[in-house]
Design an enzyme around this catalytic site. Sequence first.
Site, PDB file in Angstrom:
ATOM      1  N   ARG A 141      10.165   5.174 -18.349  1.00 35.73           N
ATOM      2  CA  ARG A 141       9.125   5.871 -17.580  1.00 35.73           C
ATOM      3  C   ARG A 141       7.731   5.490 -18.082  1.00 35.73           C
ATOM      4  O   ARG A 141       6.866   5.099 -17.275  1.00 35.73           O
ATOM      5  CB  ARG A 141       9.322   7.388 -17.681  1.00 35.73           C
ATOM      6  CG  ARG A 141       8.178   8.168 -17.020  1.00 35.73           C
ATOM      7  CD  ARG A 141       8.447   9.666 -16.936  1.00 35.73           C
ATOM      8  NE  ARG A 141       8.696  10.325 -18.207  1.00 35.73           N
ATOM      9  CZ  ARG A 141       8.807  11.652 -18.348  1.00 35.73           C
ATOM     10  NH1 ARG A 141       8.693  12.440 -17.288  1.00 35.73           N
ATOM     11  NH2 ARG A 141       9.051  12.189 -19.511  1.00 35.73           N
ATOM     12  N   ARG A 207       0.585  19.186 -18.975  1.00 37.13           N
ATOM     13  CA  ARG A 207       1.153  20.537 -18.945  1.00 37.13           C
ATOM     14  C   ARG A 207       1.015  21.176 -17.562  1.00 37.13           C
ATOM     15  O   ARG A 207       1.831  22.008 -17.173  1.00 37.13           O
ATOM     16  CB  ARG A 207       0.475  21.413 -20.001  1.00 37.13           C
ATOM     17  CG  ARG A 207       0.728  20.942 -21.427  1.00 37.13           C
ATOM     18  CD  ARG A 207       2.183  20.943 -21.785  1.00 37.13           C
ATOM     19  NE  ARG A 207       2.443  20.426 -23.142  1.00 37.13           N
ATOM     20  CZ  ARG A 207       3.650  20.209 -23.629  1.00 37.13           C
ATOM     21  NH1 ARG A 207       4.734  20.448 -22.900  1.00 37.13           N
ATOM     22  NH2 ARG A 207       3.798  19.736 -24.848  1.00 37.13           N
ATOM     23  N   GLU A 318      13.824  26.688 -19.908  1.00 37.15           N
ATOM     24  CA  GLU A 318      12.583  26.010 -19.506  1.00 37.15           C
ATOM     25  C   GLU A 318      12.173  26.588 -18.155  1.00 37.15           C
ATOM     26  O   GLU A 318      13.021  26.844 -17.303  1.00 37.15           O
ATOM     27  CB  GLU A 318      12.817  24.494 -19.397  1.00 37.15           C
ATOM     28  CG  GLU A 318      11.587  23.707 -18.969  1.00 37.15           C
ATOM     29  CD  GLU A 318      11.794  22.190 -19.046  1.00 37.15           C
ATOM     30  OE1 GLU A 318      12.250  21.706 -20.109  1.00 37.15           O
ATOM     31  OE2 GLU A 318      11.521  21.515 -18.039  1.00 37.15           O
TER      32      GLU A 318
HETATM   33  C1  3EB Z   1       8.495  19.879 -23.412  1.00 36.57           C
HETATM   34  O1  3EB Z   1       7.520  20.644 -23.360  1.00 36.57           O
HETATM   35  C2  3EB Z   1       9.754  20.342 -22.750  1.00 36.57           C
HETATM   36  O2  3EB Z   1       9.790  14.686 -19.831  1.00 36.57           O
HETATM   37  O3  3EB Z   1       8.900  15.085 -17.879  1.00 36.57           O
HETATM   38  C3  3EB Z   1       8.992  19.588 -19.975  1.00 36.57           C
HETATM   39  C4  3EB Z   1       8.369  19.075 -18.837  1.00 36.57           C
HETATM   40  C5  3EB Z   1       9.732  18.755 -20.775  1.00 36.57           C
HETATM   41  C6  3EB Z   1       8.483  17.725 -18.505  1.00 36.57           C
HETATM   42  C7  3EB Z   1       9.319  15.461 -18.989  1.00 36.57           C
HETATM   43  C8  3EB Z   1       9.853  17.406 -20.443  1.00 36.57           C
HETATM   44  C9  3EB Z   1       9.230  16.898 -19.317  1.00 36.57           C
HETATM   45  O4  3EB Z   1       8.460  18.811 -24.015  1.00 36.57           O
HETATM   46  C10 3EB Z   1      10.440  19.277 -21.973  1.00 36.57           C
END
Ligand code: 3EB
Length: 327
Positions: A141, A207, A318
């Site tokens: 990715r 985020r 999550e």
């Molecule tokens: C984290 O905060 C939890 O790899 O696209 C959350 C949102 C998480 C997106 C991604 C991974 C992804 O790391 C995991």
Amino acid sequence: MSLLFERRTHHADLPRAAGVHVLGQRHLFPGAGAGAGGLPPLLRPAQTVTERWISTHPVRTGETGLIRHSDDGLWLYGEASLPVPATGTALQAMTHQLYADLFRTLHAHGGRHLLKLWNYLPRLNAALDGLEVYRHFNIGRQQAFLDAGAAAFDGAPAACALGTAGGPMTLAFLAGPQAPRPVENPRQTSAYHYPATYGPRSPTFSRAALVTLAPGHEMLFVSGTASIVGHASVHPGDVVQQTEETLRNLRAVLDAAHDQTPARFALAQCAHTVYVRHAADLDAVRTVFAQAVGADSPAARGAVYLQADVCRSELLVEIECHGDAPR
Ligand code: 3EB
């Protein structure tokens, strides 16, 4: 030209107002084995859920490489689903190909910008040639973002990445006419700056992504959010505390978004998807969530709970969400 989201618990031929067009949709099915379609199985509500991104304008559908897409001239929805190869390097290459085709799709539509991505991978936490499936995925990715000249760090889209028991790898995305304004969480290290202990290449997401839907109307896409503080997983083995920590993170993301826009988002008004690693934890997670957002809130009444692996084996829950607000 408006982008709308709807969620219904009956999927057969939903009646819709004239002049409303489906940009993208997915059906979430309850029960073991439902993941065979490439999406995690539905834990709650009890009946099949159909989620739709809809437009007030007609959509054109097409295919670019591995991506099936539909476009209303402004908003672009796409998806792809394919079997995961049996070696780590092939998985990296396949992820790279999927994302390369995604960026080709954006380019072919006048340079649309990625807003939000949903990634579902079978056996996310399993080792493949000595490295976790999720970490192989992150390598392919990030390289695809870099090769496409897309923002892989500051400015990355919102995303989630979850694991299914089997079936194909599935990717879905929404893109729009303008680059989203990225939002980070001051309680957490930016995921694209995670140290190498979490894998050779960092995950590629912000985020949250702040998007102007129409003049005076904003949408916030909040990425999958878990019990991580700094870059460390906290409360291992305690699903209640992990859910509470996740909610603190979600509130912190909304607070950070509010520093960037006069729009006011509320967790209690957002559409949430809650991913629970162990189905047996559903009631514990629901109780904490309902208490946080209010048992009678749109968030609590509309939340969808799916059973999925989270991208670190110690993480049990999550939550992702999106919501809109006037500015
Ligand atoms: C984290 O905060 C939890 O790899 O696209 C959350 C949102 C998480 C997106 C991604 C991974 C992804 O790391 C995991």
